[in-house]
Design a protein around this motif. Structure first.
Motif, PDB file in Angstrom:
ATOM      1  N   PHE A   1       0.832  -1.203   0.000  1.00 52.24           N
ATOM      2  CA  PHE A   1       0.000   0.000   0.000  1.00 52.24           C
ATOM      3  C   PHE A   1       0.870   1.259   0.000  1.00 52.24           C
ATOM      4  N   GLY A   2       1.791   1.357   0.948  1.00 54.84           N
ATOM      5  CA  GLY A   2       2.635   2.545   1.044  1.00 54.84           C
ATOM      6  C   GLY A   2       3.528   2.726  -0.164  1.00 54.84           C
ATOM      7  N   ALA A   3       4.069   1.634  -0.674  1.00 51.05           N
ATOM      8  CA  ALA A   3       4.926   1.719  -1.861  1.00 51.05           C
ATOM      9  C   ALA A   3       4.145   2.258  -3.054  1.00 51.05           C
ATOM     10  N   LEU A   4       2.884   1.851  -3.179  1.00 49.57           N
ATOM     11  CA  LEU A   4       2.062   2.346  -4.283  1.00 49.57           C
ATOM     12  C   LEU A   4       1.728   3.823  -4.104  1.00 49.57           C
ATOM     13  N   LEU A   5       1.608   4.264  -2.859  1.00 47.03           N
ATOM     14  CA  LEU A   5       1.360   5.678  -2.605  1.00 47.03           C
ATOM     15  C   LEU A   5       2.589   6.514  -2.957  1.00 47.03           C
ATOM     16  N   VAL A   6       3.768   5.923  -2.836  1.00 47.50           N
ATOM     17  CA  VAL A   6       4.992   6.572  -3.310  1.00 47.50           C
ATOM     18  C   VAL A   6       5.063   6.534  -4.834  1.00 47.50           C
ATOM     19  N   LEU A   7       4.791   5.376  -5.400  1.00 51.20           N
ATOM     20  CA  LEU A   7       5.023   5.178  -6.831  1.00 51.20           C
ATOM     21  C   LEU A   7       4.024   5.897  -7.728  1.00 51.20           C
ATOM     22  N   THR A   8       2.759   5.938  -7.344  1.00 50.72           N
ATOM     23  CA  THR A   8       1.744   6.436  -8.274  1.00 50.72           C
ATOM     24  C   THR A   8       2.033   7.850  -8.779  1.00 50.72           C
ATOM     25  N   PRO A   9       2.315   8.833  -7.918  1.00 52.00           N
ATOM     26  CA  PRO A   9       2.635  10.162  -8.459  1.00 52.00           C
ATOM     27  C   PRO A   9       3.946  10.197  -9.234  1.00 52.00           C
ATOM     28  N   LEU A  10       4.914   9.373  -8.834  1.00 47.25           N
ATOM     29  CA  LEU A  10       6.159   9.297  -9.600  1.00 47.25           C
ATOM     30  C   LEU A  10       5.892   8.773 -11.005  1.00 47.25           C
ATOM     31  N   VAL A  11       5.059   7.756 -11.095  1.00 49.62           N
ATOM     32  CA  VAL A  11       4.699   7.197 -12.402  1.00 49.62           C
ATOM     33  C   VAL A  11       3.951   8.236 -13.236  1.00 49.62           C
ATOM     34  N   ALA A  12       3.050   8.981 -12.605  1.00 48.68           N
ATOM     35  CA  ALA A  12       2.319  10.023 -13.321  1.00 48.68           C
ATOM     36  C   ALA A  12       3.271  11.075 -13.876  1.00 48.68           C
TER      37      ALA A  12
END
Length: 279
Positions: A82-93
């Motif tokens: 969960f936390g890793a995805l919260l880090v990754l999602t804006p980076l991916v965007a």
């Protein structure tokens, strides 16, 4: 060599994060918990990819994150990343926009909306996430309320960035959102300058991040004194005064999991991959 897509690099970052070892207290390729195993993280990374693909093509950050969490939760252990995805999602965007920089990702997170915040709250309905109880005056905004909190979000006109910024002093992932992902970008640059197998570099990045600040997940699940102990001992490992493997085994035995640091390592790996890390 075929170039990977942004979403493929995000998925690979999740896979490399869990494959690196040792990472004290965290699941890695040599250590597991009885109810949370290496295979669950592999499956979680694969399941999250469709949501990450949404972020890469410009879908709303909150919706992309919710779909990534929903896909991640499709394995039998529940919450793995969960936390890793919260880090990754804006980076991916930001990477999908062609601007994976501190300023680029800051623009992404500051551009989030109330609808993004609502999607973030709905994501908590897919998995159990360890969070602190909110102050009494913010009980109506407890993330564990999920969709029930959305009317309050809307009445206060709180964006997802607002939600993250309000937690930045107690949550390491939220702090990244509020500070241009400075720790992630700095660690990504160091990892690129490092040498050797990527999994070994990721482990070193984990220890460096852990030694720099107390892990907020440890603060939440145990207490600040434990988090500060873990921080000091991570520094001792880097200084050669403590054995990394023994430290890793001890934290697993004690069920002390510096999970926020692992989340940041996933972002670190993604930044490095997008900037030319060869795997």
């Amino acid at each position: 060599m075929t170039e990977r897509s942004v979403a493929q690099n995000a998925e690979l970052a999740l896979l490399l994060e869990v494959s690196s070892t040792p990472k004290p207290g965290n699941v890695d390729r040599e250590r597991e918990y009885d109810d949370l195993r290496f295979e669950h993280f592999m499956a979680g990374a694969v399941g999250a990819r469709p949501g990450l693909e949404r972020a890469a093509v410009g879908d709303a950050v909150g919706s992309a994150f919710e779909h990534a969490v929903e896909g991640m939760a499709g394995q039998s252990a529940g919450n793995t990343q969960f936390g890793a995805l919260l880090v990754l999602t804006p980076l991916v965007a930001a990477a999908g926009d062609g601007d994976l920089t501190r300023g680029g990702v800051d623009s992404v997170v500051r551009g989030t909306t109330v609808a993004d915040a609502a999607s973030f709250y709905r994501a908590f309905e897919h998995v159990d996430v360890a969070v602190d109880d909110p102050p009494d005056d913010l009980e109506s905004l407890d993330v564990r309320r999920g969709s029930d909190a959305i009317p309050e979000l809307e009445s206060r006109e709180l964006t997802l960035f607002d939600v993250m910024e309000s937690s930045a002093d107690v949550d390491g992932v939220a702090a990244e959102w509020a500070s241009e992902f400075d720790r992630v970008f700095s660690a990504g640059e160091r990892l690129l300058d490092d040498s050797g197998p990527v999994a070994d570099r990721a482990s070193r990045a984990f220890f460096e991040l852990l030694a720099a600040e107390p892990d907020t997940f440890v603060v939440t699940r145990q207490d600040r004194a434990t988090a500060e102990e873990v921080q000091r001992r991570a520094r001792a490992v880097l200084d050669g005064d403590e054995d990394a493997t023994a430290f890793a085994e001890e934290l697993v035995d004690r069920d002390v999991n510096p999970g926020t640091t692992a989340d940041l390592v996933a972002g670190t790996l993604f930044v490095a991959l997008e900037r030319g890390l060869v795997v």
